[in-house]
Structure formats: structure tokens, C-alpha cells
Design an enzyme around this catalytic site. Structure first.
Site, mmCIF file in Angstrom:
data_model
loop_
_atom_site.group_PDB
_atom_site.id
_atom_site.type_symbol
_atom_site.label_atom_id
_atom_site.label_comp_id
_atom_site.label_asym_id
_atom_site.label_seq_id
_atom_site.Cartn_x
_atom_site.Cartn_y
_atom_site.Cartn_z
ATOM 1 N N ASP A 106 14.747 -8.392 23.999
ATOM 2 C CA ASP A 106 13.538 -7.647 23.677
ATOM 3 C C ASP A 106 12.420 -8.132 24.592
ATOM 4 O OD1 ASP A 106 11.944 -5.878 22.141
ATOM 5 O OD2 ASP A 106 13.073 -6.430 20.342
ATOM 6 N N ASP A 206 9.375 -3.312 24.245
ATOM 7 C CA ASP A 206 8.576 -3.047 23.063
ATOM 8 C C ASP A 206 7.316 -2.258 23.413
ATOM 9 O OD1 ASP A 206 8.172 -3.746 20.152
ATOM 10 O OD2 ASP A 206 6.353 -4.647 20.976
ATOM 11 N N GLU A 256 10.809 1.419 24.038
ATOM 12 C CA GLU A 256 10.316 1.892 22.746
ATOM 13 C C GLU A 256 9.052 2.693 23.019
ATOM 14 O OE1 GLU A 256 8.913 0.219 18.370
ATOM 15 O OE2 GLU A 256 8.319 -0.827 20.191
ATOM 16 N N HIS A 328 14.887 -2.503 13.145
ATOM 17 C CA HIS A 328 14.154 -3.525 12.405
ATOM 18 C C HIS A 328 12.813 -3.036 11.877
ATOM 19 C CE1 HIS A 328 12.481 -3.488 16.399
ATOM 20 N NE2 HIS A 328 11.443 -4.188 15.989
ATOM 21 N N ASP A 329 12.346 -1.882 12.333
ATOM 22 C CA ASP A 329 11.061 -1.332 11.904
ATOM 23 C C ASP A 329 11.204 -0.169 10.928
ATOM 24 O OD1 ASP A 329 9.380 -3.033 13.319
ATOM 25 O OD2 ASP A 329 9.381 -1.772 15.113
#
Length: 657
Positions: A106, A206, A256, A328-329
Site C-alpha cells: 500500500d 491510496d 484508489e 478494509h474500508d
């Protein structure tokens, strides 16, 4: 080099890969301190190989004070001690590589932690870090503008040493970097090279579409993030990143990118020309929410599939899709889009088919493969997510009822995805011998890997069947997707087809039975049901298994050839804990369909002993159907191989021979 001047191979390992996302602190704790770690990931590599995983995306493992659980980085070149050491990471890279699994990190570079040395120096005005972040003076005795943070409150925090405010699109603990400063960009490129030299195979980036900030005199009362995303500067900086770091490298790169359209995807990830390989869209994750994520809206199957299909058709031939239903979100997909009660198993399998059989690279989040569900903790004290806690606090300050806030949290909190991975029915779901950093979902006694492996009709084995099917059939990777029945209120159906012929996927995303009339020219066409979520998947899906001669010898042979040719041979993958057969590296060339290095993976469950009879192999498969309509049960999913092109339907009385 311009975008138009680039050339990349049409086939690539990351297009054919199954990517498994690990949230390390919740995956497996080998040390017993209650927090998952790198040694825990290492301990589960055989499990991941048995599942059929090709790449693992690790959520942040860098040193961090943990305000946003790692998405607030204080040192990009150090492993956070709670996860282990750099030696642990280097061993993980080696051991994963030995199993044909690549590691993707990430990359969190829109912002850092406010405890990063760069920020300490910047708030003191120390050169060269003075302008590493975005500082502005206040206006009329107030904030620089009226932007709000994603996590609640103003997007600006005052620092007396600078007599200025810094921008944070997220928490005050996450100051935004100033990408307009060339020195910032060069630091990012250096840290990317650092990890590539460690052996990582790419990056998930991210909120990367927020790095290019516009002028900040905007007086709109809005969430600042929404005013920033997809600024032309973001495209320009990613182009520079490509030239400086990514050019010529065989890497998985996925951005993302909330708030993107297919047209944005054409710029970020244009096939052969864009700076990124893929982007994560968000439109399909907004169909069940209102003005904010906490406000529910009715889930409309027609609207959802139109969004999914629009992205498929708009990206066809122009950009490669990144597929996901959870991460994860996000809440757990089976609770959000399916049914986590009576039909949990069927709904989880159906969503697996939807995820894995569309065109694009599938990203499976830990626990999806066993059908893990949302959690409904009774108290806010059980939650750890900063966004959730801020939402609750602000709601109570406004006088919103406790039960209203908790209902929204039960539905949409990020902690739904962050409860520990459920490995067994033992203490703490087998996640840790200590006290877990967040409570385990109480349903772990019924939903866990150990139970799933022992059940040949489990969600886990259906995932294995789908993954292996996808790996053996090029059409299910590279073939185009043809949407069907866009207006049906329950059925999601589509074809995947290439020059060898079509595959049909039919899914009833409803808790009640439904009849779907097959459209022409599909209706009445011979087809073989290869998989469905109502029957035990074949343990070793072997295209050489005899097929009823209902299409004629030539057509049956063509069917077997399209489905993968001869049987793979070799032993069945054993139960967890047994070392699977060795595979060689990452294969030869960019495509695993090239032959050498190709994984010949058995499909589905063979039971703990790895054995299955020929009758079991054929169970539910190889019977030729000529349906005019499907009668689909609640959350029923079917996958068919259709007759090859040029098939001539028999006249009555013609026979099968």
C-alpha cells in the site's frame, strides 16, 4: 515519452492474477500480542496457495502511530514494530515467491502522519521541509476556507509555530503532502524504488487521485476531498511517476480513486498508455447510500448491475478493470449486497461468481472466501475506527438518538471488515492467543476456515473452484463481457466470450425464486453446466472427463479443448497445514497462459483426504441442457459453457450420436 508512445503487452501476469488483500493487524497473530503480524502472514502462505492466490496486497505495514491504523505513516522505510522487522518482511517476500505469490504494498503518499520527521521540520519552518505540506494563513480571523474533513470537522488545523493552518483532507493526524513541490515528488519516487529493490511486485496507491490540489480560495462549504479529486495535476504527477519509477517494470499498479468515471479511467489507466495499470472505481459502492455513507438508500439490483455493466462496456478495449466488492474500508459484501442470515452461504457464493467471472483483475478481501459477515457490536466502546468514532461523537453532540447512530454503524462502519480473520472455532477464532486489538465477530464458531475446509460445499471451496476455473479458461480472463437482461429486477446475467465461444453466468440476486427467460439467440442453445452454487463443485475439474455426446463427437472435442485440453494431472492440494506441491516462480513471460510456469490447479473440494470418485467429478456437470428459461432459486448462481460457434441444433428424432 507521451502516453501515445508507450507500448505494453496485451497480456500480463497481473491481469490473470487473483489478488488477496490482507489487513495485517487482523489477519493472524503469531506473536500472541493481539495484533496480526508479518509472521502471521508467513504462517498462512500455504493456505493462500491452496486457495489459488497469485498476489497479496498488504495494507500499510510502515511505522505509524496508528491514528488511522497505518494510513498515517511516520517512516516509509521502516516496518512498524507491531508487525515485525525488515528481516521478517524480506523472509515473507522469499517464501511467498517460492509459492508463486507476489507481494504488493500500500503506497500512502497523499498524506503522512503528523509525527513524520518531515512534518516536524515543516511546522518549524526548517528548510528544505518548510513547504513539504500545504500551509495557508487564515481569512478574516477564521479558517483558510470552509472545507470539511472526510473524518469530520474542519479540513484545517492551526499551528502556532507557523502562525498558519495545514490542510488535512482526512484526520488532523494526516497532513496532506504538497505534491506541487518537486522535492516531495522525488522523495516519493525514492521510497518506491526502495521497496521495489526489496522485491515487491507493485503498489496499491491510496487516494492517489487527490494528490493534485487546486487553488485553495474555494469558499464552498463541502468535504474538501470532493473538491480536490481528479484535478489535472494528479494526472500530470502520475505521468511523471511512471517515467521516473514504473516505466519498463512488470508491476501491478492500481489506484484508489473515489469519484472517478470511466472517462477518468481512460486517462489514469489507458491500455498500453496510462501511467497506472488499473484503478478502483467507487460508483458501484454508492448505489445503496444517500447523501453520506451513513444514510441508507434502497439497494436496487437494476441500478447496481447497470453501473457494473457500464464500467465493463466503457472500459472494453480501453482500460483494464479492477474488480472488488469489499475491502478494509467497506462493509462485508454478503451483509451489504446479499443475505447474512438464512441464505448466507448461497449469497456469498453468488457474489464470488460475480466478482471472479467479470472481466478484470479480482481483489478478494480476507474473509470473503468463507463468507464473513458484518458485526453488530452493542456498544461504541467496542469500535476502533477513527471515522466511526468521530461519526458517533458528532451525532451525539447533535442530539441524534443512540439507536439511530448504532444502526448506521452496524451497517457501514469500516470495522465490519476489520474484525479478526476467523480461522477456527477455538479461542479468539484462532486469530491470537492473546487479547485481540478488536473483538472477534461472535459468529466465528460457525463461520471459520477450519469448518469451511471440512465442508466440501462451503463458500471456501466454491471460491477455489471459481479461481481454478478462471485460471484454466482464457475467455474468463480476456474475453469480452456481454451484458444480458439489464432490466430484470433480480437476475444478473452476462456472457464471457472470445473466439473459442461463450460462457454464460446467471445469478439470482434475490431471496425468492425467479424465472428468467433466456434471450435469443441463447435460448435453446446446447450448454453444459460447469458450476453452480447448489451442488458440491467437482474436486478435479477435468475437461477430459467424458461428455455426453449430445453435440456430436466434433463439438464435444471442441468443448473439451476450449475448457483447457487434457487433465492437469498431479496430486490434489491437501488440507491446511500440509505443504502444497512446489511451483516454479512466477512463470515465463507476462502471461500464465504461456505454458511454462502455468499453475495446474485442481478445482473445488476433494475433502480432507483429497480423494474423489469419477462419479463425484461428474456430479452436477457435463449434462447437456438446452434451456429456454432458467428457474433460479434464492441466490442461485450458475456457470455454463455454451456450444462452440457453428453448432447446428438437432432436429427432433435425430439422436445424440
Amino acid at each position: 515519452m507521451t502516453m501515445e508512445g508507450r507500448a505494453r503487452p496485451e497480456r500480463a501476469w497481473w491481469k490473470e492474477a487473483i489478488v488477496y488483500q490482507i489487513y495485517p493487524r487482523s489477519f493472524f497473530d503469531a506473536s500472541g500480542d493481539g495484533v496480526g503480524d508479518l509472521a502471521g502472514v508467513l504462517a498462512k502462505l500455504d493456505y493462500l496457495q491452496a486457495l489459488g492466490v497469485d498476489a497479496v496486497w498488504l495494507s500499510p505495514i510502515y511505522r505509524s502511530p496508528g491514528a488511522d491504523h497505518g494510513y498515517d505513516v511516520s517512516d516509509y522505510r521502516e516496518i512498524d514494530p507491531q508487525f515485525g522487522t525488515m528481516a521478517d518482511f524480506e523472509r515473507l517476500v522469499r517464501e511467498a515467491d517460492a509459492r508463486g505469490i507476489r507481494l504488493v504494498l500500500d503506497l500512502v503518499v497523499n498524506h503522512t502522519s503528523d509525527e513524520h520527521p518531515w512534518f516536524y521540520a515543516s511546522r518549524q519552518g526548517i528548510v528544505p521541509y518548510r513547504d513539504f505540506y500545504i500551509w495557508r494563513t487564515g481569512k478574516n480571523g477564521g479558517l483558510p476556507n470552509r472545507w470539511r474533513s472526510v473524518f469530520g470537522g474542519p479540513a484545517w488545523t492551526y499551528v502556532p509555530e507557523r502562525n498558519a493552518y495545514y490542510l488535512h483532507l482526512f484526520s488532523p493526524k494526516q497532513p496532506d503532502l504538497n505534491w506541487d513541490l518537486p522535492a516531495v515528488r522525488q522523495e516519493v519516487y525514492r521510497l518506491m524504488r526502495f521497496w521495489l529493490e526489496k522485491g515487491v511486485a507493485g503498489f496499491r496507491m491510496d487516494v492517489i487521485n487527490a494528490i493534485g490540489k487546486p487553488e485553495l480560495d474555494d469558499e464552498t462549504d463541502a468535504v474538501g476531498f470532493e473538491r480536490v479529486i481528479n484535478h489535472p495535476k494528479a494526472f500530470r504527477y502520475l505521468e511523471e511517476m511512471y517515467e521516473a519509477v514504473l516505466k519498463g517494470a512488470d508491476l501491478l499498479t492500481v489506484g484508489e480513486t473515489p469519484g472517478v468515471t470511466p472517462e477518468h479511467a481512460w486517462r489514469y489507466a489507458a491500455l498500453g498508455r496510462g501511467p497506472l495499470g488499473m484503478i478502483f472505481p467507487f460508483e458501484h459502492m454508492t448505489v445503496d447510500i444517500g447523501a453520506t455513507k451513513w444514510e441508507p438508500a434502497p439497494f436496487d439490483v437494476v441500478r447496481w448491475k447497470r453501473v457494473l455493466f457500464r464500467w465493463q462496456t466503457k472500459l472494453e478495449g480501453r482500460a483494464w478493470p479492477a474488480l472488488y466488492l469489499g475491502n478494509h474500508d467497506q462493509p462485508r459484501p454478503v451483509s451489504r449486497f446479499g443475505d447474512d442470515g438464512e441464505y448466507r452461504v448461497a449469497a456469498a457464493k453468488l457474489l464470488a461468481a460475480l466478482l471472479l467471472l467479470q472481466k478484470g483483475t479480482p481483489f478478494v478481501y480476507q474473509g470473503e472466501e468463507i463468507g464473513m459477515t458484518n458485526v453488530r457490536f452493542p456498544s461504541i466502546d467496542d469500535y476502533r475506527d477513527i471515522e466511526t468514532l468521530n461519526f458517533y461523537r458528532e451525532g451525539r453532540e447533535r442530539g441524534v438518538a443512540e439507536e439511530t447512530l448504532m444502526a448506521a454503524i452496524h451497517r457501514m462502519s469500516r470495522d465490519n471488515a476489520r474484525t479478526p480473520m476467523q480461522w477456527s472455532a477455538g479461542k479468539n477464532a484462532g486469530f491470537t492467543s492473546g487479547t485481540p486489538w478488536i473483538r472477534v465477530n461472535p459468529n466465528y464458531r460457525e463461520i471459520n476456515v477450519e469448518a469451511a475446509w471440512a465442508d466440501p460445499e462451503s463458500v471456501l471451496h466454491f471460491y477455489r473452484a471459481l479461481i481454478a476455473l478462471r485460471k484454466r479458461v482464457p475467455a474468463l480472463v480476456y474475453g469480452r463481457l456481454v451484458p444480458l437482461c439489464p432490466d430484470d429486477p433480480a437476475v444478473i446475467a452476462f456472457l464471457r466470450e472470445d473466439e473459442a465461444g461463450p460462457w454464460l453466468v446467471a445469478l439470482n440476486l434475490s431471496p425468492v425464486p425467479t424465472t428468467w427467460p433466456l434471450p435469443r439467440p441463447i435460448a435453446g442453445r446446447p450448454m453444459v453446466r460447469v458450476l453452480d452454487n447448489r451442488h458440491r463443485p467437482p474436486a478435479y475439474w477435468d475437461p477430459a472427463t467424458p461428455i455426453p455426446v449430445a453435440w456430436g463427437d466434433g463439438e464435444a472435442a471442441a468443448f473439451a479443448e476450449v475448457c483447457g485440453g487434457k487433465a492437469a494431472g498431479g496430486p490434489e492440494i491437501g488440507a491446511p497445514g500440509e505443504r502444497p506441491p512446489e511451483r516454479g516462480g512466477h512463470g515465463a513471460g507476462p502471461s500464465t497462459f504461456a505454458g511454462e510456469g502455468r499453475r495446474e490447479t485442481p478445482v473445488g473440494a476433494a475433502g480432507p483426504d483429497g480423494k474423489q470418485t469419477a462419479a463425484d467429478v461428474r456430479r452436477g456437470s457435463w449434462e447437456v441442457e438446452r434451456p429456454e428459461a432458467f428457474r433460479l432459486g434464492p441466490y442461485e448462481a450458475r456457470v455454463y459453457r455454451m456450444a462452440p460457434p457453428g453448432h447446428r441444433r438437432r432436429r427432433p428424432g435425430e439422436g445424440d450420436g
